[in-house]
Design a protein around this motif. Structure first.
Motif, mmCIF file in Angstrom:
data_model
loop_
_atom_site.group_PDB
_atom_site.id
_atom_site.type_symbol
_atom_site.label_atom_id
_atom_site.label_comp_id
_atom_site.label_asym_id
_atom_site.label_seq_id
_atom_site.Cartn_x
_atom_site.Cartn_y
_atom_site.Cartn_z
ATOM 1 N N ARG A 1 10.277 -26.183 34.806
ATOM 2 C CA ARG A 1 11.060 -27.456 33.555
ATOM 3 C C ARG A 1 12.206 -26.887 32.896
ATOM 4 O O ARG A 1 12.843 -27.411 31.747
ATOM 5 N N GLY A 2 12.300 -25.226 33.032
ATOM 6 C CA GLY A 2 13.025 -24.548 32.239
ATOM 7 C C GLY A 2 12.570 -24.151 30.598
ATOM 8 O O GLY A 2 11.867 -23.972 30.710
ATOM 9 N N ASP A 3 14.312 -24.815 30.180
ATOM 10 C CA ASP A 3 13.976 -23.862 29.004
ATOM 11 C C ASP A 3 12.948 -24.285 28.246
ATOM 12 O O ASP A 3 12.784 -25.916 27.703
ATOM 13 N N THR A 4 11.821 -24.027 27.027
ATOM 14 C CA THR A 4 11.303 -24.352 26.109
ATOM 15 C C THR A 4 10.997 -23.417 24.658
ATOM 16 O O THR A 4 11.559 -22.198 25.179
ATOM 17 N N PRO A 5 10.743 -24.037 24.275
ATOM 18 C CA PRO A 5 10.040 -22.807 22.775
ATOM 19 C C PRO A 5 8.712 -22.244 23.683
ATOM 20 O O PRO A 5 8.771 -20.442 23.125
ATOM 21 N N TYR A 6 7.780 -22.713 24.159
ATOM 22 C CA TYR A 6 7.242 -21.563 24.700
ATOM 23 C C TYR A 6 7.881 -20.496 25.999
ATOM 24 O O TYR A 6 7.811 -18.973 25.405
ATOM 25 N N LEU A 7 8.679 -20.614 26.778
ATOM 26 C CA LEU A 7 9.573 -19.417 27.307
ATOM 27 C C LEU A 7 10.079 -18.633 26.592
ATOM 28 O O LEU A 7 10.455 -17.345 26.789
ATOM 29 N N ARG A 8 10.733 -19.411 25.418
ATOM 30 C CA ARG A 8 11.666 -18.194 24.279
ATOM 31 C C ARG A 8 10.984 -17.164 23.932
ATOM 32 O O ARG A 8 11.475 -16.524 23.422
ATOM 33 N N THR A 9 9.589 -18.067 23.304
ATOM 34 C CA THR A 9 8.615 -17.005 22.605
ATOM 35 C C THR A 9 7.819 -15.883 23.005
ATOM 36 O O THR A 9 7.598 -15.125 23.180
ATOM 37 N N MET A 10 6.936 -16.892 24.182
ATOM 38 C CA MET A 10 6.144 -15.838 24.921
ATOM 39 C C MET A 10 6.721 -16.132 26.315
ATOM 40 O O MET A 10 5.930 -15.693 27.536
ATOM 41 N N GLY A 11 8.092 -15.645 26.694
ATOM 42 C CA GLY A 11 8.179 -15.324 28.328
ATOM 43 C C GLY A 11 7.975 -14.060 28.656
ATOM 44 O O GLY A 11 7.315 -12.814 27.702
ATOM 45 N N PRO A 12 8.630 -14.110 29.395
ATOM 46 C CA PRO A 12 9.204 -12.495 30.140
ATOM 47 C C PRO A 12 9.867 -11.564 29.564
ATOM 48 O O PRO A 12 9.429 -10.355 29.839
ATOM 49 N N GLY A 13 10.461 -11.941 28.413
ATOM 50 C CA GLY A 13 11.454 -11.142 27.381
ATOM 51 C C GLY A 13 10.271 -10.688 26.838
ATOM 52 O O GLY A 13 10.881 -9.498 25.837
ATOM 53 N N ARG A 14 9.557 -11.076 26.435
ATOM 54 C CA ARG A 14 8.585 -10.568 25.564
ATOM 55 C C ARG A 14 8.104 -9.026 25.924
ATOM 56 O O ARG A 14 7.227 -8.625 25.102
ATOM 57 N N PHE A 15 7.379 -8.854 27.288
ATOM 58 C CA PHE A 15 7.093 -7.570 27.785
ATOM 59 C C PHE A 15 7.984 -6.298 28.318
ATOM 60 O O PHE A 15 7.255 -6.119 28.888
ATOM 61 N N LYS A 16 9.567 -6.995 28.088
ATOM 62 C CA LYS A 16 10.386 -6.129 29.046
ATOM 63 C C LYS A 16 9.527 -4.898 28.589
ATOM 64 O O LYS A 16 10.362 -3.236 29.371
ATOM 65 N N ARG A 17 9.289 -4.532 27.024
ATOM 66 C CA ARG A 17 8.743 -3.099 26.867
ATOM 67 C C ARG A 17 7.321 -2.325 27.403
ATOM 68 O O ARG A 17 6.775 -1.529 27.015
ATOM 69 N N ALA A 18 6.793 -3.502 27.562
ATOM 70 C CA ALA A 18 5.284 -3.268 28.151
ATOM 71 C C ALA A 18 4.838 -2.548 28.642
ATOM 72 O O ALA A 18 5.135 -2.800 30.255
ATOM 73 N N LYS A 19 4.012 -1.746 29.575
ATOM 74 C CA LYS A 19 4.197 -0.485 30.086
ATOM 75 C C LYS A 19 3.081 -1.791 31.450
ATOM 76 O O LYS A 19 3.289 -0.818 32.461
#
Length: 661
Positions: A172-190
């Motif tokens: 589907r592409g860009d969504t508020p979900y992806l901007r908020t809870m997408g993989p960028g959120r986990f970039k520092r998560a072990k």
């Protein structure tokens, strides 16, 4: 979530504005297909997200309403907990100006605080989608603030999109979900492994019980490229058990008009519907590493078990409480893995309600503090070692040479490897050598009328037994039948009294057809000579019983060591607990010159008498392996397997047992 095909669409503007909750639940059509699928790419590595989140949406602005503990799970403990949070959508309906983060944040605090509790040891949290009711940016702004609590404490978790968070499929592409809870959120998560190119499918690895566990968090509608990516992730971690999470996998075959919800079979009240069947066909069935699937979306809760292509069980569970008080109040389901007990114990609680003063809770809230029906609180037996053996081969402890087990003071050591082909019989007059070199060899004796195969060689053995073999006895009473072994009349062991202490170890296994009446109170090791002949008398004395007997009782298959010490005229009896069939047991009796203690699998039993008990009385008569004497005659032959037996003339510590590593 919306039950059975009533899943709401977000394809039109009305889905994000004034549509009522009932409209969402009952009147909307299935979400339409999204844009053209993105081509399949290699799994992305942590730190290199497929779609970077807008940094302005990931904040640390939420304020804790109370002290929050430290994220500190134990990655080695054999007991750990996976926390699962289903549909929290009714807490986040921003377009209706209806948002309440408090219940979810209270659940997050509980998860963080109980990560350091050894009895809980929460190692990971999986959200099952439908974070919001309306997919509105204002709703995700509030979701972001709640999840920031987990981020600040370094908690390991996964999220995925449900049908109330997105429309269409993972292309589907860009969504508020992806901007908020997408993989960028986990970039520092072990725990973050990576995402597919769309960002809607992610992989996470947590550490527990000394191994890695992979969580796949897949979009509510996964395309072929998403499945291809997921298959590649599994292939890249070939020895890792996989827990698959998605919003829609199995559904309940009955709806919320049925009460009570647990009607029918609580262990088999879920079915694969269209999306779930697609997921089974394209991902689950051929990936033996997937042993557990978790989804929300439907209610009431339920579960089923299906068999994959490798012939192994896949446990498939629905958990969802959005139709309960306060939209479920961010209720969590706790999957308590216990690898020692080979069980997952499941409970369902509401930390938000539990955190309230019990006296101030409303009656409705009190009813929802814990959900305790059979579809909400249950146990799942899993032999983890066996279930994972197809991709994590069970390490086999190698046999150890007899010379390695001849500790100081060994007076007899019998083992049964390298002497006969498994299944072949030991015949009367055959011998088993005493490997201690002390001359306590054994000779086979047979009760008249016994079948030719009543005593056979076996390659079955306790996993920690030095010798990888045993003897299989098929004996019993009424009438007495079977074959057994005995020391010679002149064997040195016959006169040994062990005044300074002793250790006797044996490995035993009881078959499924073991019967208390026919096989109970049978010794696998005993010393001939009756109590009366040795002049014994007094409390608990049976004048006809042997002077020492290591047996399995008729009272729940309990290990028992009954012996007449040198210092008393009556016996000392050590009692163990019930021993299940088809399991190998290591039994040990240790006397330190004063007291006798019985150990089962290295653990002391409850009934170890404190009375003074010095040595073992002897009349100079032989020892029997696999038989019990009463009134001077063999009255029963053992039924089961007996492995290595070692007798030492001093007390040994646990580190010196035959099972020591």
């Amino acid at each position: 979530m919306c039950t059975h095909g009533d899943s709401p669409s977000h394809d039109d503007e009305g889905a994000h504005s004034g549509r009522s909750r009932r409209g969402f639940l009952r009147n909307a059509a299935l979400a339409g297909a999204g844009a053209a699928a993105v081509g399949v790419g290699a799994p992305m590595l942590a730190g290199a997200p497929a779609v970077a989140a807008d940094a302005s949406t990931i904040t640390n602005s939420s304020q804790s309403h109370g002290r929050t503990g430290t994220w500190r799970p134990d990655p080695t403990a054999q007991r750990f907990t996976l926390a699962v949070m289903p549909d929290t959508q009714f807490l986040y309906w921003g377009s209706q100006d209806s948002v309440d983060r408090t219940p979810q944040e209270e659940s997050f605090r509980y998860i963080i605080e109980h990560s350091a509790d050894p009895d809980s040891n929460i190692v990971f949290m999986a959200h099952l989608g439908d974070l919001t009711q309306d997919a509105d940016p204002s709703s995700f702004e509030e979701v972001d603030k709640a999840f920031a609590l987990l981020d600040r404490h370094g908690a390991a978790y996964s999220v995925l999109a449900g049908n109330h968070d997105v429309s269409g499929d993972d292309s589907r592409g860009d969504t508020p979900y992806l901007r908020t809870m997408g993989p960028g959120r986990f970039k520092r998560a072990k725990a973050f492994v990576g995402s597919d190119p769309t960002g809607y499918n992610t992989a996470h690895i947590f550490q527990a019980a000394g191994r890695s566990w992979l969580v796949l968090a897949l979009d509510w509608r996964t395309t072929d490229q998403g499945y291809a990516w997921a298959n590649e992730v599994i292939k890249a971690h070939p020895k890792t058990p996989v827990i698959l999470t998605s919003h829609d996998i199995v559904a309940s075959p009955y709806d919320d008009n049925v009460f009570p919800y647990e009607s029918g079979d609580p262990e088999n009240n879920a079915i694969l519907v269209d999306n779930g069947q697609n997921m089974w066909d394209k991902l689950i069935e051929d990936n033996d590493q997937i042993f557990l699937t978790l989804n929300g979306h439907y209610w009431p809760p339920g579960r089923t078990t299906r068999t994959n292509a490798a012939g192994n069980d896949v446990h498939m569970h629905i958990t969802n409480y959005q139709n309960r008080y306060f939209g479920g109040g961010a209720m969590i389901r706790l999957y308590h893995f216990d690898l020692t007990r080979d069980t997952i114990d499941v409970e369902t609680i509401n930390p938000w309600i539990l955190a309230q003063d019990p006296e101030s809770r409303t009656e409705l809230a009190a009813e929802h503090a814990r959900i305790t029906g059979p579809v909400d609180n249950f146990s799942v037996p899993i032999d983890f070692e066996k279930r994972f053996s197809g991709f994590i081969p069970v390490p086999v402890r190698p046999a150890r040479p007899a010379s390695q087990e001849l500790v100081r003071g060994t007076v007899a050591y019998w083992r049964f490897d390298g002497q006969g082909a498994p299944g072949t019989a030991l015949t009367a007059g055959g011998t088993v050598r005493d490997l201690s070199g002390k001359g306590n060899d054994l000779t086979v004796m047979t009760v008249p009328g016994t079948a030719a195969d009543a005593l056979t060689w076996s390659d079955d053995h306790h996993p920690d037994q030095p010798g990888h073999a045993s003897l299989k006895f098929v004996g019993g009473r009424d009438p007495v039948h079977g074959s057994y072994l005995t020391t010679a009349a002149t064997a040195p062991l016959n006169t040994e009294t062990f005044r300074g202490g002793y250790t006797i170890e044996a490995f035993v296994r009881l078959p499924l057809d073991w019967d208390a009446g026919k096989n109970g109170n049978a010794s696998f090791l005993s010393r001939r000579g009756s109590a009366a002949a040795a002049g014994k008398h007094g409390k608990n004395t049976d004048p006809n019983e042997p002077l020492a007997q290591f047996a399995v009782t008729n009272n729940g298959r309990e290990a028992q060591f009954n012996h007449y010490p040198l210092n008393d005229t009556y016996p000392t009896t050590n009692w163990g607990h019930g021993m299940v069939e088809l399991k190998w047991w290591h039994l040990a009796v240790v006397n330190d010159g004063r007291h006798t203690r019985l150990y089962v699998e290295g653990a002391p039993v409850v009934d170890n008498p404190s009375r003074l008990s010095v040595g073992l009385t002897s009349l100079g008569l032989p020892w029997l392996l696999g038989a019990h004497e009463y009134a001077g005659a063999v009255d029963i032959v053992f039924h089961g397997n007996v492995g290595d037996i070692r007798i030492v003339n001093r007390p040994l510590g646990l580190k010196d047992f035959l099972t020591a590593k």
